[in-house]
Design a protein around this motif. Structure first.
Motif, PDB file in Angstrom:
ATOM      1  N   LYS A  16      54.644  33.491  54.237  1.00 21.52           N
ATOM      2  CA  LYS A  16      55.821  32.972  54.951  1.00 21.52           C
ATOM      3  C   LYS A  16      55.865  31.447  54.901  1.00 21.52           C
ATOM      4  O   LYS A  16      56.922  30.822  54.740  1.00 21.52           O
ATOM      5  N   ALA A  17      54.705  30.828  54.997  1.00 20.78           N
ATOM      6  CA  ALA A  17      54.645  29.359  55.017  1.00 20.78           C
ATOM      7  C   ALA A  17      54.915  28.748  53.648  1.00 20.78           C
ATOM      8  O   ALA A  17      55.277  27.574  53.535  1.00 20.78           O
ATOM      9  N   LEU A  18      54.720  29.565  52.602  1.00 23.48           N
ATOM     10  CA  LEU A  18      54.972  29.080  51.239  1.00 23.48           C
ATOM     11  C   LEU A  18      56.461  29.147  50.916  1.00 23.48           C
ATOM     12  O   LEU A  18      57.190  29.994  51.426  1.00 23.48           O
ATOM     13  N   LYS A  19      56.878  28.271  50.013  1.00 23.18           N
ATOM     14  CA  LYS A  19      58.230  28.392  49.464  1.00 23.18           C
ATOM     15  C   LYS A  19      58.328  29.661  48.608  1.00 23.18           C
ATOM     16  O   LYS A  19      57.319  30.323  48.347  1.00 23.18           O
ATOM     17  N   GLU A  20      59.508  29.953  48.132  1.00 22.32           N
ATOM     18  CA  GLU A  20      59.723  31.237  47.450  1.00 22.32           C
ATOM     19  C   GLU A  20      58.981  31.339  46.106  1.00 22.32           C
ATOM     20  O   GLU A  20      58.859  32.428  45.552  1.00 22.32           O
ATOM     21  N   ASP A  21      58.514  30.190  45.611  1.00 22.75           N
ATOM     22  CA  ASP A  21      57.714  30.235  44.378  1.00 22.75           C
ATOM     23  C   ASP A  21      56.304  29.673  44.616  1.00 22.75           C
ATOM     24  O   ASP A  21      55.670  29.136  43.708  1.00 22.75           O
ATOM     25  N   GLY A  22      55.835  29.828  45.864  1.00 24.68           N
ATOM     26  CA  GLY A  22      54.559  29.222  46.237  1.00 24.68           C
ATOM     27  C   GLY A  22      53.333  29.988  45.767  1.00 24.68           C
ATOM     28  O   GLY A  22      53.398  31.152  45.360  1.00 24.68           O
ATOM     29  N   ILE A  23      52.193  29.295  45.825  1.00 23.95           N
ATOM     30  CA  ILE A  23      50.907  29.829  45.376  1.00 23.95           C
ATOM     31  C   ILE A  23      49.858  29.533  46.440  1.00 23.95           C
ATOM     32  O   ILE A  23      49.871  28.442  47.028  1.00 23.95           O
ATOM     33  N   PHE A  24      48.956  30.472  46.662  1.00 28.46           N
ATOM     34  CA  PHE A  24      47.831  30.143  47.528  1.00 28.46           C
ATOM     35  C   PHE A  24      46.510  30.557  46.916  1.00 28.46           C
ATOM     36  O   PHE A  24      46.432  31.467  46.092  1.00 28.46           O
ATOM     37  N   VAL A  25      45.469  29.840  47.298  1.00 24.17           N
ATOM     38  CA  VAL A  25      44.108  30.133  46.858  1.00 24.17           C
ATOM     39  C   VAL A  25      43.201  30.088  48.073  1.00 24.17           C
ATOM     40  O   VAL A  25      43.357  29.226  48.944  1.00 24.17           O
ATOM     41  N   ALA A  26      42.234  31.000  48.106  1.00 25.99           N
ATOM     42  CA  ALA A  26      41.193  30.952  49.131  1.00 25.99           C
ATOM     43  C   ALA A  26      39.831  31.104  48.467  1.00 25.99           C
ATOM     44  O   ALA A  26      39.701  31.816  47.464  1.00 25.99           O
ATOM     45  N   GLN A  27      38.834  30.428  49.014  1.00 22.40           N
ATOM     46  CA  GLN A  27      37.457  30.691  48.555  1.00 22.40           C
ATOM     47  C   GLN A  27      37.062  32.037  49.139  1.00 22.40           C
ATOM     48  O   GLN A  27      37.337  32.330  50.305  1.00 22.40           O
ATOM     49  N   THR A  28      36.442  32.882  48.317  1.00 22.42           N
ATOM     50  CA  THR A  28      36.136  34.235  48.788  1.00 22.42           C
ATOM     51  C   THR A  28      34.695  34.643  48.494  1.00 22.42           C
ATOM     52  O   THR A  28      34.425  35.801  48.131  1.00 22.42           O
ATOM     53  N   ASP A  29      33.778  33.686  48.644  1.00 24.16           N
ATOM     54  CA  ASP A  29      32.343  33.997  48.633  1.00 24.16           C
ATOM     55  C   ASP A  29      31.878  34.556  47.288  1.00 24.16           C
ATOM     56  O   ASP A  29      32.549  34.365  46.270  1.00 24.16           O
ATOM     57  N   ASN A  30      30.735  35.230  47.264  1.00 19.27           N
ATOM     58  CA  ASN A  30      30.093  35.591  45.996  1.00 19.27           C
ATOM     59  C   ASN A  30      29.957  37.106  45.828  1.00 19.27           C
ATOM     60  O   ASN A  30      29.837  37.842  46.805  1.00 19.27           O
ATOM     61  N   PRO A  31      29.974  37.548  44.573  1.00 24.56           N
ATOM     62  CA  PRO A  31      29.986  38.993  44.301  1.00 24.56           C
ATOM     63  C   PRO A  31      28.617  39.670  44.410  1.00 24.56           C
ATOM     64  O   PRO A  31      28.565  40.906  44.444  1.00 24.56           O
ATOM     65  N   TRP A  32      27.544  38.911  44.471  1.00 19.12           N
ATOM     66  CA  TRP A  32      26.209  39.530  44.540  1.00 19.12           C
ATOM     67  C   TRP A  32      25.893  40.027  45.947  1.00 19.12           C
ATOM     68  O   TRP A  32      25.280  41.071  46.113  1.00 19.12           O
ATOM     69  N   PHE A  33      26.310  39.239  46.950  1.00 22.50           N
ATOM     70  CA  PHE A  33      25.936  39.587  48.330  1.00 22.50           C
ATOM     71  C   PHE A  33      27.137  39.946  49.199  1.00 22.50           C
ATOM     72  O   PHE A  33      26.973  40.443  50.304  1.00 22.50           O
ATOM     73  N   LYS A  34      28.343  39.640  48.734  1.00 19.18           N
ATOM     74  CA  LYS A  34      29.527  39.834  49.571  1.00 19.18           C
ATOM     75  C   LYS A  34      30.622  40.602  48.840  1.00 19.18           C
ATOM     76  O   LYS A  34      31.805  40.263  48.925  1.00 19.18           O
ATOM     77  N   ALA A  35      30.217  41.651  48.147  1.00 20.64           N
ATOM     78  CA  ALA A  35      31.187  42.439  47.383  1.00 20.64           C
ATOM     79  C   ALA A  35      32.270  43.018  48.292  1.00 20.64           C
ATOM     80  O   ALA A  35      33.455  43.046  47.932  1.00 20.64           O
ATOM     81  N   ASP A  36      31.893  43.468  49.475  1.00 21.20           N
ATOM     82  CA  ASP A  36      32.875  44.067  50.392  1.00 21.20           C
ATOM     83  C   ASP A  36      33.953  43.067  50.788  1.00 21.20           C
ATOM     84  O   ASP A  36      35.144  43.405  50.836  1.00 21.20           O
ATOM     85  N   LEU A  37      33.525  41.859  51.081  1.00 23.29           N
ATOM     86  CA  LEU A  37      34.487  40.830  51.471  1.00 23.29           C
ATOM     87  C   LEU A  37      35.498  40.578  50.347  1.00 23.29           C
ATOM     88  O   LEU A  37      36.712  40.558  50.577  1.00 23.29           O
ATOM     89  N   ILE A  38      34.985  40.416  49.133  1.00 22.14           N
ATOM     90  CA  ILE A  38      35.874  40.161  47.992  1.00 22.14           C
ATOM     91  C   ILE A  38      36.849  41.324  47.811  1.00 22.14           C
ATOM     92  O   ILE A  38      38.053  41.123  47.624  1.00 22.14           O
ATOM     93  N   GLN A  39      36.322  42.517  47.887  1.00 22.31           N
ATOM     94  CA  GLN A  39      37.150  43.711  47.711  1.00 22.31           C
ATOM     95  C   GLN A  39      38.263  43.787  48.764  1.00 22.31           C
ATOM     96  O   GLN A  39      39.426  44.046  48.441  1.00 22.31           O
ATOM     97  N   ASN A  40      37.894  43.531  50.011  1.00 22.49           N
ATOM     98  CA  ASN A  40      38.883  43.617  51.096  1.00 22.49           C
ATOM     99  C   ASN A  40      39.948  42.532  50.995  1.00 22.49           C
ATOM    100  O   ASN A  40      41.136  42.798  51.156  1.00 22.49           O
ATOM    101  N   VAL A  41      39.515  41.296  50.740  1.00 23.29           N
ATOM    102  CA  VAL A  41      40.479  40.206  50.627  1.00 23.29           C
ATOM    103  C   VAL A  41      41.417  40.463  49.452  1.00 23.29           C
ATOM    104  O   VAL A  41      42.641  40.314  49.568  1.00 23.29           O
ATOM    105  N   PHE A  42      40.843  40.874  48.321  1.00 21.45           N
ATOM    106  CA  PHE A  42      41.656  41.083  47.129  1.00 21.45           C
ATOM    107  C   PHE A  42      42.722  42.150  47.378  1.00 21.45           C
ATOM    108  O   PHE A  42      43.894  41.986  47.017  1.00 21.45           O
ATOM    109  N   ARG A  43      42.310  43.226  48.029  1.00 22.94           N
ATOM    110  CA  ARG A  43      43.250  44.309  48.353  1.00 22.94           C
ATOM    111  C   ARG A  43      44.365  43.796  49.275  1.00 22.94           C
ATOM    112  O   ARG A  43      45.556  44.039  49.049  1.00 22.94           O
ATOM    113  N   ASP A  44      43.974  43.051  50.308  1.00 19.83           N
ATOM    114  CA  ASP A  44      44.966  42.533  51.258  1.00 19.83           C
ATOM    115  C   ASP A  44      45.949  41.572  50.584  1.00 19.83           C
ATOM    116  O   ASP A  44      47.163  41.641  50.805  1.00 19.83           O
TER     117      ASP A  44
END
Lengths: 277, 277
Positions: free
Chosen positions: B178-206
């Motif tokens: 909503k905060a982005l314009k209609e052609d906006g882009i966002f990036v978030a740091q999402t931790d590492n795949p060795w120890f935080k696979a669940d976090l990456i999976q959940n964020v990516f899905r969302d």
């Protein structure tokens, strides 16, 4: 008993620390200090001279990347030499390629082979494959005595201290060129760009003076210093960046993909600067 | 005095250990424990709640990769929001882009900004640039109150514990859209795949449920767990994998290159598996 933590000082001022459940074996071999320990985070782990060589949990990265990049670059790799690599992980990946008829492993330290078979069966389990010839011998001398013999040579050595010091010399790379067939390829692990920039620079320069096609590629190995590992590839004829799509057959891997084969050669700017590219 | 070593347990059973020359500042802020220390290997280093946030020596990787990938993907990024990032490193990279007219930084903890300016001037030095608007405020609320306002939003948060816990929720990503314009882009740091696979999976899905274009990319950060860091990008219109060559203008970088822009999206197989691609 209390918690045990193994700490590897990867530099004078930085290291990793790993909780150890128990020590499985420890011995001063003829060549180096060998420790096999069971860890909670990484599974069983092999240390040589106090440095992490391989762990059951992350070994697939190193072994796949040092093997499949040259073996998919060569159009018909049949005879392979692995120098070092007594844990058997490279051999396991190499013989996944159906074209491979013979894979020779030459490790100077028979104890590494013996205890890898005992405590790292997931890694060393293919050392008894009928296509595999295991020799406990000096890899430097084996190379010196070989001529026009191998399609691919993989140098899976320890750091350039102790028994592996000869494996980082220009004379050794010249010997490799001689031991390879006229269209042969070789790869060596060449440490990390954060703490060992000089080593990478020197090896790259030496290899480039001998092989017409020389490239550096990287992979992420969490238990190795900085997590970013480099491999230097020298090739007489086939360019790893120009592998035809049809060459990539399906293999079971956990890190390597045919897309990553190419992407691994795209280096961060500071790494390009190290090798002057 | 004797040697001091700071050890971060990155998991229950694994960590890094760093020699510390001296502690420059230590404080329990309103939101978190803040330590600024001088290290031999990495230069000055900021810790929040005992976790390495940034070091002078390797900060360029994170800050370049979280900034230049979205900013080169957007054809004309003018107004940028950075959530978190009080050390100023993202801001420094963002304003390297000449198209940027305004960069808003919203960090909940003013102490991070204050002590980064004091002890990390190489990183925080651009926070006083006239294009930069620094706000000590709750990023979640700032997003909730913004609509159709930003071209690029970069979430440079701590781990999802403490003050950043709301920044890893689907509601937050919806707010970002909503905060982005209609052609906006966002990036978030999402931790590492060795120890935080669940976090990456959940964020990516969302993120994928909200943004039509969603990708994961990686970079090597030696002082972060496993050395392999992930970033999740969500875009309404522009695909980071389809950026036109002409878009890449010369910027001074130490990690990012236009070739690496694309290669960073080529994931190891086990990481592809985490996000189901």
């Amino acid at each position: 008993m209390s918690e045990l933590w193994f700490t590897e000082k990867q530099t004078e001022h930085f290291g990793i620390t790993i909780r150890v459940n128990q020590t499985l074996h420890t011995e001063q071999t003829e060549f180096q200090k060998l420790d096999m320990v069971e860890t909670e985070e990484w599974g069983n782990m092999l240390l040589l001279d106090g440095m992490v060589m391989t762990t059951v949990r992350d070994e697939f990265v190193y072994h796949e990347m040092v093997s499949h990049v040259p073996l998919f670059t060569h159009p018909h790799p049949e005879k392979i030499l692995v120098v070092g690599g007594g844990d058997g992980g490279v051999i396991r990946e190499v013989i996944k390629h159906p074209s491979v008829q013979k894979a020779v492993l030459v490790d100077i330290d028979g104890k590494v082979i013996e205890y890898s078979k005992k405590f790292l069966p997931e890694i060393a389990g293919k050392l008894d494959d009928p296509r595999v010839n295991v020799q406990v011998d000096d890899g430097f001398m084996h190379i010196a005595n070989s001529e026009n013999e191998y399609d691919v040579i993989i140098v899976d050595s320890t750091e350039p201290v102790g028994p592996a010091v000869n494996l980082f010399t220009k004379g050794f790379y010249a010997g490799i060129a001689k031991a390879l067939k006229e269209d042969g390829i070789f790869v060596a692990q060449t440490d990390n760009p954060w703490f060992k920039a000089d080593l990478i620079q020197n090896v790259f320069r030496d290899v480039k003076e001998i092989f017409p096609i020389t490239h550096l590629y990287t992979a992420n190995i969490p238990t190795y210093p900085s997590g970013l590992w480099t491999f230097t590839i020298g090739s007489k004829k086939y360019d790893p960046l120009k592998v035809d799509e049809s060459r990539f057959t399906e293999l079971e891997t956990k890190y390597y993909t045919k897309e990553l084969h190419f992407a691994a050669f795209v280096l961060p700017k500071f790494v390009k600067d190290i090798i002057g590219e």
